[in-house]
Design an enzyme around this catalytic site. Structure first.
Site, mmCIF file in Angstrom:
data_model
loop_
_atom_site.group_PDB
_atom_site.id
_atom_site.type_symbol
_atom_site.label_atom_id
_atom_site.label_comp_id
_atom_site.label_asym_id
_atom_site.label_seq_id
_atom_site.Cartn_x
_atom_site.Cartn_y
_atom_site.Cartn_z
ATOM 1 N N GLU A 178 4.586 -0.664 1.638
ATOM 2 C CA GLU A 178 4.820 -0.998 0.222
ATOM 3 C C GLU A 178 4.844 -2.504 -0.050
ATOM 4 O OE1 GLU A 178 8.537 0.641 -1.071
ATOM 5 O OE2 GLU A 178 8.026 2.693 -0.515
ATOM 6 N N GLU A 202 0.833 -1.201 0.000
ATOM 7 C CA GLU A 202 0.000 0.000 0.000
ATOM 8 C C GLU A 202 0.866 1.249 0.000
ATOM 9 O OE1 GLU A 202 0.749 1.575 2.956
ATOM 10 O OE2 GLU A 202 1.754 -0.242 3.609
#
Length: 351
Positions: free
Chosen positions: A317, A174
């Site tokens: 991430e 994300e």
């Protein structure tokens, strides 16, 4: 209301294959339990893949990016513009997760599910924008139920692409300035605790900033109390588009029979929401690491999650999960390639 596909049961775990893998582990040329958690990982993956000797060789990474209206309140150490800037960095291969994806030879994609800016000019960024970020949950519900359904389906579509590429492990990541605040509020209502227990520094707030964040989020939860009747309504009221997409992806991967390797704090909140919405998916979730975000350990406890690594990571991430992926491969290799006592002509103490 759109179809409730996320309520369909997860793919069944193959208990026969799991039992066969346990027997094999017992007969390998080592004391039982000598390889610790690596043994249990291999046995668990055998049940998920339906074969005595599991194999992982085609990981898939989907990064979901979206903005949050609450960023206007200054709850992050970084300005909201960083979301779009980091999407550009992903697109051009400069982010940590890009390096890790290449290293583990993963399929890799970036999805704009709600960035407050135009990313359509960037190479290899999938356009699935639901809006220009969520509403400010400090004042309004973050999204409508229709928007929630759309975000869940963005996650489902990512899993379909993973399936088309024959992926055997799904990693979700994300990016969204403000999403640790959103995740803290959502996590608090999902496990029924005070939000202050989950609020941390996120991308780098000082202690005063953490206290301020906790106070604002606590007021928001009081404001929205009447809207928090179900896990889905909690996710719509407090989540981000990227958190909801992750939630949908975890459910869809479990339904498709693809093991999931969960990343850090924000991803674990999405995993918790997914399990609350569909408890059958729980066996399909493995946890890559325990992050430096203080409350992550609490969420892992709630999910009975055993993290593979504890390296002080706090990037997001999908980076922690990607870092842990080779451990899953090593567990499979040890399980399948070590000799049994009979093959090696070594006496087993049980004989």
């Amino acid at each position: 209301m759109q179809g409730m596909w996320w309520q369909a049961p997860a793919h069944a775990v193959n208990e026969t294959a799991q039992a066969a893998a346990a027997t094999r582990q017992h007969n390998l040329t080592k004391p039982t339990g000598a390889l610790g958690d690596l043994e249990g990982i291999a046995i668990r993956l055998a049940g998920l893949q339906g074969r005595e000797c599991p194999l992982l060789s085609r990981p898939w990474i989907s990064i979901f990016a979206a903005d949050h209206g609450l960023a206007a309140a200054g709850l992050s150490a970084y300005p909201q513009a960083v979301t779009a800037q980091m999407v550009a960095n992903f697109a051009h291969g400069g982010a940590a997760i890009c390096v890790l994806a290449k290293q583990i030879q993963a399929g890799f994609e970036v999805i704009d599910v709600g960035v407050a800016g135009d990313t359509s000019h960037l190479p290899n960024v999938i356009q699935a924008k639901i809006g220009l970020g969520t509403a400010n949950l400090l004042e309004h519900p973050a999204m409508s139920m229709d928007a929630l359904h759309a975000a869940l389906e963005v996650g489902q579509a990512a899993v379909r692409r993973a399936q088309a590429n024959k992926a055997d492990c799904f990693i979700g990541g994300e990016m969204g300035i403000g999403n640790t605040s959103s995740a803290s509020a959502l996590g608090a209502v999902l496990i029924n605790c005070e939000v202050a227990e989950l609020v941390g520094p996120g991308s780098g707030l000082d202690p005063a900033g953490v206290i301020r964040k906790a106070g604002l989020l606590s007021s928001a939860l009081q404001l929205h109390a009447s809207r928090l009747a179900s896990p889905a309504s909690m996710l719509a009221t407090l989540g981000g588009f990227e958190i909801a997409a992750l939630t949908g992806a975890y459910i869809a991967a479990s339904q498709a029979g693809i093991p999931v390797l969960v990343d850090g704090f924000i991803s674990t909140v999405a995993a918790l929401a997914a399990c609350k919405m569909n408890p059958s998916i729980t066996p399909w979730l493995l946890f890559g690491h325990q992050s430096a975000e203080p409350a992550h350990v609490r969420l892992l406890f709630e999910l009975d999650g055993q993290p593979l690594l504890k390296l002080g990571l706090r990037l997001g991430e999908g980076s922690g999960a990607a870092t842990a992926f080779p451990l899953l491969q090593l567990a499979c290799a040890l399980h399948s390639q070590m000799a049994t006592f009979a093959q090696a002509g070594v006496s087993n103490r049980d004989v």
